[in-house]
Write an enzyme that holds these catalytic residues in place. Structure first.
Site, PDB file in Angstrom:
ATOM      1  N   GLY A   1      30.332  28.970  24.691  1.00  0.00           N
ATOM      2  CA  GLY A   1      30.623  29.314  23.223  1.00  0.00           C
ATOM      3  C   GLY A   1      31.756  30.231  23.698  1.00  0.00           C
ATOM      4  O   GLY A   1      31.989  30.940  24.119  1.00  0.00           O
TER       5      GLY A   1
ATOM      6  N   GLU B   1      33.181  35.565  24.140  1.00  0.00           N
ATOM      7  CA  GLU B   1      32.775  34.166  24.535  1.00  0.00           C
ATOM      8  C   GLU B   1      31.616  34.516  25.075  1.00  0.00           C
ATOM      9  O   GLU B   1      30.938  35.425  25.507  1.00  0.00           O
ATOM     10  CB  GLU B   1      33.536  33.690  25.504  1.00  0.00           C
ATOM     11  CG  GLU B   1      33.891  34.565  27.105  1.00  0.00           C
ATOM     12  CD  GLU B   1      34.839  34.166  27.723  1.00  0.00           C
ATOM     13  OE1 GLU B   1      35.921  33.346  27.507  1.00  0.00           O
ATOM     14  OE2 GLU B   1      34.890  34.533  29.134  1.00  0.00           O
ATOM     15  N   VAL B   2      30.704  33.162  25.328  1.00  0.00           N
ATOM     16  CA  VAL B   2      29.353  33.229  25.828  1.00  0.00           C
ATOM     17  C   VAL B   2      29.416  32.394  27.075  1.00  0.00           C
ATOM     18  O   VAL B   2      29.550  31.301  26.788  1.00  0.00           O
ATOM     19  CB  VAL B   2      28.408  32.780  24.613  1.00  0.00           C
ATOM     20  CG1 VAL B   2      26.950  32.828  25.075  1.00  0.00           C
ATOM     21  CG2 VAL B   2      28.545  33.612  23.252  1.00  0.00           C
TER      22      VAL B   2
ATOM     23  N   LYS C   1      26.735  37.295  26.407  1.00  0.00           N
ATOM     24  CA  LYS C   1      28.017  37.408  25.331  1.00  0.00           C
ATOM     25  C   LYS C   1      28.923  38.457  25.915  1.00  0.00           C
ATOM     26  O   LYS C   1      28.224  39.595  26.066  1.00  0.00           O
ATOM     27  CB  LYS C   1      27.364  37.666  24.043  1.00  0.00           C
ATOM     28  CG  LYS C   1      28.564  37.881  23.083  1.00  0.00           C
ATOM     29  CD  LYS C   1      28.205  38.085  21.821  1.00  0.00           C
ATOM     30  CE  LYS C   1      29.265  38.201  20.606  1.00  0.00           C
ATOM     31  NZ  LYS C   1      28.610  38.146  19.077  1.00  0.00           N
TER      32      LYS C   1
ATOM     33  N   ASP D   1      28.525  36.844   7.836  1.00  0.00           N
ATOM     34  CA  ASP D   1      29.402  35.813   8.430  1.00  0.00           C
ATOM     35  C   ASP D   1      28.520  34.362   8.856  1.00  0.00           C
ATOM     36  O   ASP D   1      28.453  33.910   9.844  1.00  0.00           O
ATOM     37  CB  ASP D   1      29.915  36.178   9.865  1.00  0.00           C
ATOM     38  CG  ASP D   1      31.031  35.501  10.438  1.00  0.00           C
ATOM     39  OD1 ASP D   1      31.726  34.846   9.663  1.00  0.00           O
ATOM     40  OD2 ASP D   1      31.492  35.561  11.644  1.00  0.00           O
TER      41      ASP D   1
ATOM     42  N   PRO E   1      28.818  27.545  10.223  1.00  0.00           N
ATOM     43  CA  PRO E   1      28.488  26.671  11.224  1.00  0.00           C
ATOM     44  C   PRO E   1      28.392  26.971  12.602  1.00  0.00           C
ATOM     45  O   PRO E   1      27.556  26.745  13.378  1.00  0.00           O
ATOM     46  CB  PRO E   1      29.183  25.314  11.004  1.00  0.00           C
ATOM     47  CG  PRO E   1      29.488  25.374   9.546  1.00  0.00           C
ATOM     48  CD  PRO E   1      29.779  26.830   9.194  1.00  0.00           C
TER      49      PRO E   1
ATOM     50  N   ASN F   1      28.015  29.724  13.782  1.00  0.00           N
ATOM     51  CA  ASN F   1      26.945  30.801  14.159  1.00  0.00           C
ATOM     52  C   ASN F   1      25.332  30.367  13.847  1.00  0.00           C
ATOM     53  O   ASN F   1      24.585  30.935  13.686  1.00  0.00           O
ATOM     54  CB  ASN F   1      26.992  32.119  13.119  1.00  0.00           C
ATOM     55  CG  ASN F   1      28.192  33.013  13.452  1.00  0.00           C
ATOM     56  OD1 ASN F   1      28.637  32.929  14.919  1.00  0.00           O
ATOM     57  ND2 ASN F   1      28.731  33.800  12.754  1.00  0.00           N
TER      58      ASN F   1
ATOM     59  N   ASP G   1      25.042  35.884  16.152  1.00  0.00           N
ATOM     60  CA  ASP G   1      26.308  36.461  16.019  1.00  0.00           C
ATOM     61  C   ASP G   1      26.199  37.766  14.948  1.00  0.00           C
ATOM     62  O   ASP G   1      26.628  37.236  13.539  1.00  0.00           O
ATOM     63  CB  ASP G   1      27.554  35.665  15.619  1.00  0.00           C
ATOM     64  CG  ASP G   1      28.803  36.555  15.994  1.00  0.00           C
ATOM     65  OD1 ASP G   1      28.839  37.540  16.134  1.00  0.00           O
ATOM     66  OD2 ASP G   1      29.905  35.794  16.240  1.00  0.00           O
TER      67      ASP G   1
END
Length: 462
Positions: free
Chosen positions: A12, A18-19, A34, A132, A135, A137, A156
């Site tokens: 992600g 970034e994950v 993360k 936030d 989609p 998240n 997130d």
């Protein structure tokens, strides 16, 4: 990383982090790590990551990604970098699913929305506003088994707002343009209703495949200050009403996340009843309804069913008890104690859901359980809080109704009480079988008389 996490591929990527999929060498398991983008770790980003770490450590809910570990290391250039180790969700995020054009049925969207609303209700109760909802998240978990549904988790919390806490980052960008609430666009103080609005836009996109407010960020944002979200007329009225409420321009007019979760549960359950069935499922339901018709003759006052119902109420200490028959469109009471009604609509939640179970089903607090909170017996004047039932299974294997107990106060059943309810349900079914046999014998006798061949011992009409 940290002497135990071996970073693998990126799973992600966002604007600030970034994950990675990673292997935890200590516990021999896969996790998600993360990390902020290399070179972007200024003081603001460090504080943002640290705040998210502290916030996630305070939260625990099935609808949230679980934080397993966290820490700070220095990059090759000596810049401090916070890392967060979380449970690894193997499914795609909702943004990827929508971009791929994968179809989501209305029931799927209702189930995903229910999970997210329940997670929001939890964090809102902790004084947290996500800020936030989008989609990207939302992580989707595909469950095994043909009948299992997918579940959703919210992730997130990098720009979340926390009441009365130094965890909130005032310099964080508050939200993603396409999903901002009107109050976010105006730069006003936001609350839980802002998350509900954003989730309403996400659910609307899931149903239509289109952004509610497309276009450049500024144009998109300005339009939602003067226009309600466009909800297509072809959507089911239940969806139109819910989405109109969730995306109301006035925050005070929006339902709470808990109320939205209850509505979405009802819609998901109702969808399972009214959406087209497979040929096999339709055949099974028709067989069940044939059994219902065979056993569902009304009972006279003072019948054995009344005595068993009163006995069930007395033994299990419940002010209300009933023998219910679940028909195609209604639930009617063959016998009821403490309930002033002969029938109710087949709403998801209590008997309509209990008849789908294989054994005793207990709801300790129906008002707090999203599966039952919207039922008329719970939200209405009767005020049911506790519900327990056992399905009435015919010798042919069809569940035609329930023996249930209800209370206005939350409680539960002990193992001994559970077994008692199960045994009493068996007694009710035995009575139903005996009554059906007697009615069939009587009907056969009348048929013989009409043919001029009366039963032995029965005088002829002449």
């Amino acid at each position: 990383m940290a002497g135990r996490y071996r970073l693998l591929e990126v799973v992600g990527r966002g604007s600030t982090a970034e994950v990675h999929r990673a292997h935890d060498r200590v516990l021999d398991r896969e996790v998600a790590v993360k990390l902020p983008h290399s070179g972007d770790m200024d003081e603001s980003e460090l504080r943002r990551s640290d705040a998210e770490m502290k916030l996630l450590a305070r939260l625990s809910h099935p609808g949230l990604v679980t934080l397993l570990d966290a820490g700070t290391e220095r990059t090759a250039t000596g810049v401090p970098r916070v890392f967060l180790v979380m449970e690894l969700i193997t499914g795609a995020d909702l943004r990827t699913r929508l971009k791929a054009g994968d179809e989501l049925g209305a029931s799927d969207v209702a189930e995903i929305g229910q999970d997210l609303c329940e997670a929001l209700a939890y964090i809102h109760g902790k004084g947290v506003v996500h800020r936030d909802i989008k989609p990207a998240n939302v992580l989707l978990l595909g469950a095994g088994g043909e009948s299992a549904r997918a579940h959703a988790k919210l992730t997130d919390f990098g720009i979340a707002w926390v009441s009365d806490s130094d965890l909130t980052l005032q310099d964080a960008v508050s939200g993603t343009p396409a999903y901002l609430s009107p109050e976010q666009v105006r730069g006003q103080t936001i609350g839980a209703a802002s998350d509900v609005y954003s989730l309403g836009l996400v659910l609307l996109q899931c149903l239509t495949g289109e952004l509610a407010f497309p276009g450049p960020p500024l144009e998109s944002a300005v339009r939602r200050l003067t226009q309600p979200a466009p909800i297509p007329e072809e959507l089911d009225p239940l969806w139109r009403n819910l989405l109109a409420g969730m995306t109301a321009m006035d925050p005070e007019a929006r339902p709470s996340a808990a109320d939205a979760a209850a509505a979405l549960y009802r819609m998901a359950a109702l969808g399972a009843l009214v959406e087209p069935l497979s040929e096999l499922a339709a055949a099974e339901e028709e067989l069940r309804l044939e059994e219902v018709r065979a056993y569902a003759a009304p009972a006279e006052p003072g019948s054995p069913f009344d005595r068993v119902t009163r006995l069930t109420s007395r033994i299990l200490g419940a002010p209300m008890a009933a023998v219910s028959i679940v028909d195609a469109e209604r639930i009617w009471f063959l016998s009821a104690h403490g309930i002033d009604a002969d029938e109710v609509a087949r709403e998801p939640g209590l008997c309509a859901s209990a008849v789908l179970q294989d054994d005793v089903w207990v709801v300790p607090d129906a008002a707090a359980d999203s599966r039952t909170a919207g039922n008329a017996l719970v939200r209405g004047a009767l005020g049911v809080r506790f519900y327990a039932s056992v399905p009435l299974k015919t010798p042919g294997g069809a569940n035609i109704g329930t023996l249930c107990i209800l209370d206005r106060a939350p409680r539960t059943l002990s193992p001994a009480e559970t077994e008692t309810l199960r045994e009493l349900g068996g007694v009710v079914m035995d009575l139903l079988v005996l009554r059906r046999t007697a009615l069939e014998a009587t009907a056969a006798g009348f048929a013989d008389q009409l043919d001029g061949e009366p039963l032995a011992g029965v005088p002829s009409a002449g």
